[in-house]
Design a protein around this motif. Sequence first.
Motif, PDB file in Angstrom:
ATOM      1  N   GLY A   1      61.891  44.660  67.412  1.00  0.00           N
ATOM      2  CA  GLY A   1      60.621  45.325  67.726  1.00  0.00           C
ATOM      3  C   GLY A   1      60.823  46.756  68.170  1.00  0.00           C
ATOM      4  O   GLY A   1      60.127  47.669  67.713  1.00  0.00           O
ATOM      5  N   ALA A   2      61.783  46.973  69.054  1.00  0.00           N
ATOM      6  CA  ALA A   2      62.046  48.329  69.545  1.00  0.00           C
ATOM      7  C   ALA A   2      62.567  49.232  68.432  1.00  0.00           C
ATOM      8  O   ALA A   2      62.153  50.403  68.322  1.00  0.00           O
ATOM      9  CB  ALA A   2      63.041  48.287  70.698  1.00  0.00           C
ATOM     10  N   GLY A   3      63.440  48.715  67.601  1.00  0.00           N
ATOM     11  CA  GLY A   3      63.980  49.514  66.498  1.00  0.00           C
ATOM     12  C   GLY A   3      62.904  49.955  65.527  1.00  0.00           C
ATOM     13  O   GLY A   3      62.806  51.145  65.181  1.00  0.00           O
TER      14      GLY A   3
ATOM     15  N   PHE B   1      54.570  40.694  73.139  1.00  0.00           N
ATOM     16  CA  PHE B   1      54.407  41.409  71.873  1.00  0.00           C
ATOM     17  C   PHE B   1      52.934  41.546  71.500  1.00  0.00           C
ATOM     18  O   PHE B   1      52.503  42.600  71.023  1.00  0.00           O
ATOM     19  CB  PHE B   1      55.184  40.702  70.755  1.00  0.00           C
ATOM     20  CG  PHE B   1      56.671  40.743  70.956  1.00  0.00           C
ATOM     21  CD1 PHE B   1      57.367  41.922  70.812  1.00  0.00           C
ATOM     22  CD2 PHE B   1      57.365  39.599  71.300  1.00  0.00           C
ATOM     23  CE1 PHE B   1      58.741  41.973  70.997  1.00  0.00           C
ATOM     24  CE2 PHE B   1      58.729  39.628  71.481  1.00  0.00           C
ATOM     25  CZ  PHE B   1      59.426  40.823  71.346  1.00  0.00           C
ATOM     26  N   LEU B   2      52.165  40.490  71.722  1.00  0.00           N
ATOM     27  CA  LEU B   2      50.736  40.547  71.409  1.00  0.00           C
ATOM     28  C   LEU B   2      50.001  41.543  72.315  1.00  0.00           C
ATOM     29  O   LEU B   2      49.143  42.294  71.843  1.00  0.00           O
ATOM     30  CB  LEU B   2      50.111  39.158  71.535  1.00  0.00           C
ATOM     31  CG  LEU B   2      50.577  38.132  70.496  1.00  0.00           C
ATOM     32  CD1 LEU B   2      49.997  36.758  70.810  1.00  0.00           C
ATOM     33  CD2 LEU B   2      50.190  38.568  69.093  1.00  0.00           C
ATOM     34  N   VAL B   3      50.344  41.557  73.597  1.00  0.00           N
ATOM     35  CA  VAL B   3      49.687  42.476  74.532  1.00  0.00           C
ATOM     36  C   VAL B   3      50.033  43.925  74.191  1.00  0.00           C
ATOM     37  O   VAL B   3      49.146  44.791  74.108  1.00  0.00           O
ATOM     38  CB  VAL B   3      50.071  42.133  75.990  1.00  0.00           C
ATOM     39  CG1 VAL B   3      49.631  43.241  76.934  1.00  0.00           C
ATOM     40  CG2 VAL B   3      49.467  40.803  76.405  1.00  0.00           C
TER      41      VAL B   3
ATOM     42  N   GLY C   1      53.512  53.113  67.039  1.00  0.00           N
ATOM     43  CA  GLY C   1      54.755  52.536  67.553  1.00  0.00           C
ATOM     44  C   GLY C   1      54.518  51.231  68.293  1.00  0.00           C
ATOM     45  O   GLY C   1      55.246  50.247  68.100  1.00  0.00           O
ATOM     46  N   ALA C   2      53.489  51.195  69.135  1.00  0.00           N
ATOM     47  CA  ALA C   2      53.197  49.973  69.893  1.00  0.00           C
ATOM     48  C   ALA C   2      52.730  48.842  68.983  1.00  0.00           C
ATOM     49  O   ALA C   2      53.118  47.683  69.174  1.00  0.00           O
ATOM     50  CB  ALA C   2      52.150  50.266  70.967  1.00  0.00           C
TER      51      ALA C   2
END
Length: 155
Positions: free
Chosen positions: A68-70, A4-6, A43-44
Amino acid sequence: MTVFLVIGGIGLVVLLASLVFGDIFESFDIGEGGFSGIAAGVGAVVFGASGVIALAQDLSTLWAYVIGAGFAVIAFLVAQGLVKRLSDTEDPPPPPLDGAYGMTTATTGPGGGEVRLEGVQDLEARLAWSDEQIAAGTRVVVVAVSGSRVHVRPV
């Protein structure tokens, strides 16, 4: 948490690059006005941030990816819609002036002058120059453009 951080960090770099240097995906011609680097970056970043928040709330990794994706998809679609609406309001580029006809409104020569061009709506009159003296009221054609000035010759 590292994933998630990357992804969030990459999104932040893409977002900042798109804001500073212009839309970086513009040259790929994806769709009609298509794919915005700003929206992809948003988005990212949202994917990374919401995934980290979900993990910080002791949710499972699977739920962190789903959340996260949602949120990333929603953020991307909202940002893409806003970018599209803003790009639709941009002014079209000015028409090319090479070959345009007009009339000198003042004596025009190597030192300068003025001309009114036909069919050009952006300026009432333009500064002009020519290789030879041209009397006011002479029909001319544009042979070159330099900034907002035009180089003319008599027809």
